[in-house]
Design a protein around this motif. Structure first.
Motif, PDB file in Angstrom:
ATOM      1  N   ILE A  28      -1.440   9.260 -22.267  1.00  0.00           N
ATOM      2  CA  ILE A  28      -0.276   9.931 -21.697  1.00  0.00           C
ATOM      3  C   ILE A  28      -0.803  11.041 -20.787  1.00  0.00           C
ATOM      4  N   TYR A  29      -0.418  10.974 -19.510  1.00  0.00           N
ATOM      5  CA  TYR A  29      -0.800  12.003 -18.550  1.00  0.00           C
ATOM      6  C   TYR A  29       0.360  12.989 -18.431  1.00  0.00           C
ATOM      7  N   ILE A  30       0.074  14.267 -18.624  1.00  0.00           N
ATOM      8  CA  ILE A  30       1.091  15.310 -18.577  1.00  0.00           C
ATOM      9  C   ILE A  30       0.842  16.190 -17.351  1.00  0.00           C
ATOM     10  N   GLY A  31       1.886  16.380 -16.560  1.00  0.00           N
ATOM     11  CA  GLY A  31       1.780  17.249 -15.390  1.00  0.00           C
ATOM     12  C   GLY A  31       0.862  16.694 -14.322  1.00  0.00           C
ATOM     13  N   VAL A  32       1.076  15.445 -13.916  1.00  0.00           N
ATOM     14  CA  VAL A  32       0.241  14.812 -12.887  1.00  0.00           C
ATOM     15  C   VAL A  32       0.564  15.425 -11.526  1.00  0.00           C
ATOM     16  N   TYR A  33      -0.484  15.723 -10.760  1.00  0.00           N
ATOM     17  CA  TYR A  33      -0.280  16.285  -9.427  1.00  0.00           C
ATOM     18  C   TYR A  33       0.041  15.164  -8.454  1.00  0.00           C
ATOM     19  N   ASN A  34       1.262  15.162  -7.952  1.00  0.00           N
ATOM     20  CA  ASN A  34       1.758  14.146  -7.042  1.00  0.00           C
ATOM     21  C   ASN A  34       1.113  14.318  -5.667  1.00  0.00           C
ATOM     22  N   SER A  35       0.770  13.225  -5.044  1.00  0.00           N
ATOM     23  CA  SER A  35       0.179  13.225  -3.700  1.00  0.00           C
ATOM     24  C   SER A  35      -1.116  14.024  -3.649  1.00  0.00           C
ATOM     25  N   VAL A  40      -0.390  26.635  -5.669  1.00  0.00           N
ATOM     26  CA  VAL A  40      -0.666  27.730  -6.594  1.00  0.00           C
ATOM     27  C   VAL A  40       0.211  28.916  -6.208  1.00  0.00           C
ATOM     28  N   ASN A  41       1.120  29.270  -7.089  1.00  0.00           N
ATOM     29  CA  ASN A  41       1.958  30.452  -6.862  1.00  0.00           C
ATOM     30  C   ASN A  41       1.205  31.684  -7.352  1.00  0.00           C
ATOM     31  N   GLY A  42       1.378  32.782  -6.688  1.00  0.00           N
ATOM     32  CA  GLY A  42       0.764  34.021  -7.153  1.00  0.00           C
ATOM     33  C   GLY A  42      -0.534  34.383  -6.465  1.00  0.00           C
ATOM     34  N   GLY A  43      -0.992  33.562  -5.563  1.00  0.00           N
ATOM     35  CA  GLY A  43      -2.184  33.898  -4.785  1.00  0.00           C
ATOM     36  C   GLY A  43      -3.500  33.579  -5.468  1.00  0.00           C
ATOM     37  N   PHE A  44      -4.572  33.888  -4.727  1.00  0.00           N
ATOM     38  CA  PHE A  44      -5.933  33.597  -5.183  1.00  0.00           C
ATOM     39  C   PHE A  44      -6.707  34.899  -5.325  1.00  0.00           C
ATOM     40  N   PRO A  45      -7.667  34.954  -6.217  1.00  0.00           N
ATOM     41  CA  PRO A  45      -8.107  33.902  -7.120  1.00  0.00           C
ATOM     42  C   PRO A  45      -7.038  33.601  -8.169  1.00  0.00           C
ATOM     43  N   ALA A  46      -7.098  32.391  -8.720  1.00  0.00           N
ATOM     44  CA  ALA A  46      -6.111  31.962  -9.709  1.00  0.00           C
ATOM     45  C   ALA A  46      -6.835  31.327 -10.898  1.00  0.00           C
ATOM     46  N   THR A  47      -6.229  31.468 -12.062  1.00  0.00           N
ATOM     47  CA  THR A  47      -6.749  30.830 -13.264  1.00  0.00           C
ATOM     48  C   THR A  47      -5.684  29.901 -13.804  1.00  0.00           C
ATOM     49  N   LEU A  48      -6.014  28.608 -13.902  1.00  0.00           N
ATOM     50  CA  LEU A  48      -5.094  27.629 -14.468  1.00  0.00           C
ATOM     51  C   LEU A  48      -5.319  27.583 -15.976  1.00  0.00           C
ATOM     52  N   THR A  49      -4.254  27.560 -16.728  1.00  0.00           N
ATOM     53  CA  THR A  49      -4.378  27.483 -18.184  1.00  0.00           C
ATOM     54  C   THR A  49      -5.225  26.287 -18.570  1.00  0.00           C
ATOM     55  N   ARG A  50      -4.962  25.145 -17.938  1.00  0.00           N
ATOM     56  CA  ARG A  50      -5.758  23.938 -18.181  1.00  0.00           C
ATOM     57  C   ARG A  50      -5.652  23.026 -16.969  1.00  0.00           C
ATOM     58  N   LEU A  51      -6.757  22.391 -16.642  1.00  0.00           N
ATOM     59  CA  LEU A  51      -6.781  21.338 -15.643  1.00  0.00           C
ATOM     60  C   LEU A  51      -7.613  20.206 -16.234  1.00  0.00           C
ATOM     61  N   SER A  52      -7.046  19.007 -16.222  1.00  0.00           N
ATOM     62  CA  SER A  52      -7.717  17.841 -16.801  1.00  0.00           C
ATOM     63  C   SER A  52      -7.993  16.800 -15.727  1.00  0.00           C
ATOM     64  N   PHE A  53      -9.091  16.115 -15.911  1.00  0.00           N
ATOM     65  CA  PHE A  53      -9.523  15.058 -15.008  1.00  0.00           C
ATOM     66  C   PHE A  53      -9.657  13.783 -15.830  1.00  0.00           C
ATOM     67  N   ALA A  54      -8.886  12.755 -15.502  1.00  0.00           N
ATOM     68  CA  ALA A  54      -9.034  11.439 -16.132  1.00  0.00           C
ATOM     69  C   ALA A  54      -9.814  10.592 -15.131  1.00  0.00           C
ATOM     70  N   ILE A  55     -11.073  10.334 -15.440  1.00  0.00           N
ATOM     71  CA  ILE A  55     -12.008   9.752 -14.487  1.00  0.00           C
ATOM     72  C   ILE A  55     -12.349   8.313 -14.873  1.00  0.00           C
ATOM     73  N   SER A  56     -12.163   7.398 -13.933  1.00  0.00           N
ATOM     74  CA  SER A  56     -12.550   5.999 -14.107  1.00  0.00           C
ATOM     75  C   SER A  56     -13.627   5.658 -13.095  1.00  0.00           C
ATOM     76  N   VAL A  57     -14.694   5.021 -13.570  1.00  0.00           N
ATOM     77  CA  VAL A  57     -15.757   4.541 -12.686  1.00  0.00           C
ATOM     78  C   VAL A  57     -15.988   3.070 -13.017  1.00  0.00           C
ATOM     79  N   PHE A  58     -15.974   2.238 -11.976  1.00  0.00           N
ATOM     80  CA  PHE A  58     -16.202   0.808 -12.106  1.00  0.00           C
ATOM     81  C   PHE A  58     -17.516   0.466 -11.406  1.00  0.00           C
ATOM     82  N   GLN A  59     -18.374  -0.273 -12.116  1.00  0.00           N
ATOM     83  CA  GLN A  59     -19.641  -0.710 -11.538  1.00  0.00           C
ATOM     84  C   GLN A  59     -19.782  -2.218 -11.729  1.00  0.00           C
ATOM     85  N   LYS A  60     -20.234  -2.885 -10.685  1.00  0.00           N
ATOM     86  CA  LYS A  60     -20.494  -4.315 -10.812  1.00  0.00           C
ATOM     87  C   LYS A  60     -21.509  -4.519 -11.926  1.00  0.00           C
ATOM     88  N   ARG A  61     -21.234  -5.466 -12.774  1.00  0.00           N
ATOM     89  CA  ARG A  61     -22.060  -5.592 -13.979  1.00  0.00           C
ATOM     90  C   ARG A  61     -23.519  -5.916 -13.696  1.00  0.00           C
TER      91      ARG A  61
END
Length: 164
Positions: A28-35, A40-61
């Motif tokens: 289940i992906y929660i809060g997916v960034y569309n497009s 970021v509201n509030g300007g920079f620098p900014a700290t996100l409570t959490r940022l997750s990366f769901a990473i898929s890598v495919f390699q020819k066998r």
């Protein structure tokens, strides 16, 4: 129309707030960034409570390398120095191709497609208190056998000024 062949190595990233796994194995992906855009509201620098990366890598066998590096660049990083580097596949045994074929046969999957041709490695990388210094791109690459492969990028910006 002729279908184009996949490259030997490719991948993708889902950028989101959190990833959870059900007891059935589905994710289940929660809060997916569309497009692939984050405002970021509030300007920079900014700290996100959490940022997750769901990473898929495919390699020819035929060329599969079970160990490789994931590199995450944040806005302001030089092109050759990532803020985050992680080794993927440490301690993973090279999958037995005969076992993959045996499973595919048992599932009734056609020969010459999907899991018979590519090894898929998946990793969820969540980061609490993720720091963003400025606008730009969060970029994710895989480094396999000394070559870099772009997996995805998330544009990071400020809200557009209100017209007045």
């Amino acid at each position: 129309m002729k279908e184009e062949q996949r490259p030997d190595i490719y991948g993708q990233v889902v950028f989101c707030d959190d990833v959870r796994q059900e007891s059935t194995g589905k994710f289940i992906y929660i809060g997916v960034y569309n497009s692939n855009l984050m405002i970021v509201n509030g300007g920079f620098p900014a700290t996100l409570t959490r940022l997750s990366f769901a990473i898929s890598v495919f390699q020819k066998r035929e060329i599969f390398k079970p160990q490789f590096k994931i590199r995450i660049f944040v806005p302001g990083d030089p092109d050759d120095v990532a803020s985050i580097e992680a080794e993927i596949g440490e301690g993973i045994q090279h999958p037995m191709m005969a076992e993959i074929d045996k499973t595919a046969d048992a599932l009734g999957l056609p020969k010459g497609e999907g899991i018979r041709n590519y090894i898929h490695m998946f990793s969820v990388m969540p980061f609490d208190n993720f720091q963003l210094k400025s606008t730009g791109y969060v970029k994710v690459q895989a480094e396999i056998d000394g070559k870099r492969y772009r997996l995805g990028a998330l544009a990071v910006g400020s809200p557009l000024p209100k017209e007045g």
